[in-house]
Write a protein that holds these residues in place. Structure first.
Motif, mmCIF file in Angstrom:
data_model
loop_
_atom_site.group_PDB
_atom_site.id
_atom_site.type_symbol
_atom_site.label_atom_id
_atom_site.label_comp_id
_atom_site.label_asym_id
_atom_site.label_seq_id
_atom_site.Cartn_x
_atom_site.Cartn_y
_atom_site.Cartn_z
ATOM 1 N N HIS A 159 38.512 33.977 47.725
ATOM 2 C CA HIS A 159 38.567 34.265 46.307
ATOM 3 C C HIS A 159 37.482 34.799 45.688
ATOM 4 O O HIS A 159 36.318 34.160 45.742
ATOM 5 C CB HIS A 159 39.340 32.742 45.746
ATOM 6 N N ILE A 160 37.736 35.724 44.944
ATOM 7 C CA ILE A 160 36.535 36.413 44.324
ATOM 8 C C ILE A 160 36.699 36.421 42.959
ATOM 9 O O ILE A 160 37.906 36.518 42.233
ATOM 10 C CB ILE A 160 36.654 38.187 44.628
ATOM 11 N N ARG A 161 35.690 36.007 42.105
ATOM 12 C CA ARG A 161 35.877 35.562 40.800
ATOM 13 C C ARG A 161 34.618 35.900 40.076
ATOM 14 O O ARG A 161 33.320 36.044 40.656
ATOM 15 C CB ARG A 161 36.450 34.310 40.550
ATOM 16 N N GLU A 220 34.424 32.556 47.052
ATOM 17 C CA GLU A 220 34.533 31.179 47.595
ATOM 18 C C GLU A 220 35.523 30.840 48.428
ATOM 19 O O GLU A 220 36.640 31.752 48.355
ATOM 20 C CB GLU A 220 34.296 30.481 46.243
ATOM 21 N N THR A 221 35.468 29.768 48.984
ATOM 22 C CA THR A 221 36.598 29.152 49.881
ATOM 23 C C THR A 221 36.501 27.860 49.746
ATOM 24 O O THR A 221 35.337 27.200 49.723
ATOM 25 C CB THR A 221 36.480 29.590 51.255
ATOM 26 N N GLU A 226 36.357 44.011 45.068
ATOM 27 C CA GLU A 226 36.954 43.440 44.041
ATOM 28 C C GLU A 226 36.254 43.216 42.978
ATOM 29 O O GLU A 226 36.537 43.197 41.796
ATOM 30 C CB GLU A 226 37.685 41.861 44.571
ATOM 31 N N SER A 227 34.869 42.917 43.156
ATOM 32 C CA SER A 227 33.795 42.846 41.801
ATOM 33 C C SER A 227 33.690 44.183 41.211
ATOM 34 O O SER A 227 33.571 44.148 39.912
ATOM 35 C CB SER A 227 32.536 42.512 42.492
ATOM 36 N N MET A 228 33.626 45.377 41.805
ATOM 37 C CA MET A 228 33.662 46.690 41.255
ATOM 38 C C MET A 228 34.872 46.801 40.507
ATOM 39 O O MET A 228 35.001 47.296 39.263
ATOM 40 C CB MET A 228 33.554 47.748 42.088
ATOM 41 N N GLU A 229 36.201 46.450 41.058
ATOM 42 C CA GLU A 229 37.249 46.642 40.169
ATOM 43 C C GLU A 229 37.197 45.769 38.926
ATOM 44 O O GLU A 229 37.814 46.324 37.932
ATOM 45 C CB GLU A 229 38.524 46.135 41.122
#
Length: 195
Positions: free
Chosen positions: A4-6, A55-56, A135-138
């Motif tokens: 999970h990216i956040r 994270e996981t 995902e972070s760039m988005e």
């Protein structure tokens, strides 16, 4: 493994610092071989609002930051450096890391600067860095990104190239022997050009 990216939160501060200490272990080893000491020394200087995490099961596997010409993702907290690294090494760390952490960026205003891309040892070579980057760039809201990487970090260079970054310039290092690399490679990515 569910990833999970956040955006990072304040509760992630020490885990992010530990991830950075782990990822840049070789660079920090002249100050301390204890990654927990390094993490404690740099944690208070992190600007959490600029960080993203992968994270996981509630455990942070990787982190990165996206800063810009208005401010970097970390600053040097001199008292923290002295407290965890001792007076002399804390002083040296404060001087050496100031430019690395706080140096002014001369990039266009709307360009994100990617820094502190690190993956914990036990999670490396599983595609987490590429997923975190994408995902972070988005999530960031920027359309264009710049990063720099040393020429000897071939694993990171491959990751960035596979993620769509292109080399835009290479600057030779004046003190190559002392620093352990020959050049800094600057890379560029545009969301609009890569869609």
């Amino acid at each position: 493994m569910d990833k999970h990216i956040r955006k990072a939160t304040e509760q992630d501060r020490y885990a992010i610092a530990l991830c950075i200490a782990d990822g840049f272990e070789k660079d920090f080893s002249v100050l301390s071989k204890d990654n927990r000491k390094i993490a404690s020394a740099i944690a208070t200087g992190l600007k959490i609002d600029k960080f993203y995490v992968a994270e996981t099961d509630g455990k942070i596997m990787a982190t990165m930051a996206i800063s810009d010409s208005y401010g970097r993702a970390a600053r040097v907290d001199k008292p923290s450096m002295r407290k965890y690294l001792g007076f002399l090494k804390g002083l040296i760390a404060s001087i050496v890391l100031k430019e690395e952490f706080e140096g002014q960026l001369d990039y266009p205003t709307g360009t994100g600067y990617i820094e502190f891309v690190t993956v914990r040892k036990e999670y490396r070579r599983k595609g987490i860095a590429m997923l975190l980057l994408k995902e972070s760039m988005e999530l960031s809201g920027y359309q264009e990104f710049i990063l720099d990487v040393t020429d000897i970090n071939t694993t990171a260079i491959q990751c960035y190239l596979q993620s769509g970054f292109k080399e835009i310039k290479r600057i030779p290092e004046k003190h190559a022997k002392q620093k352990g690399f020959h050049a800094k490679i600057y890379m560029f990515y545009s969301i609009t050009k890569n869609q």
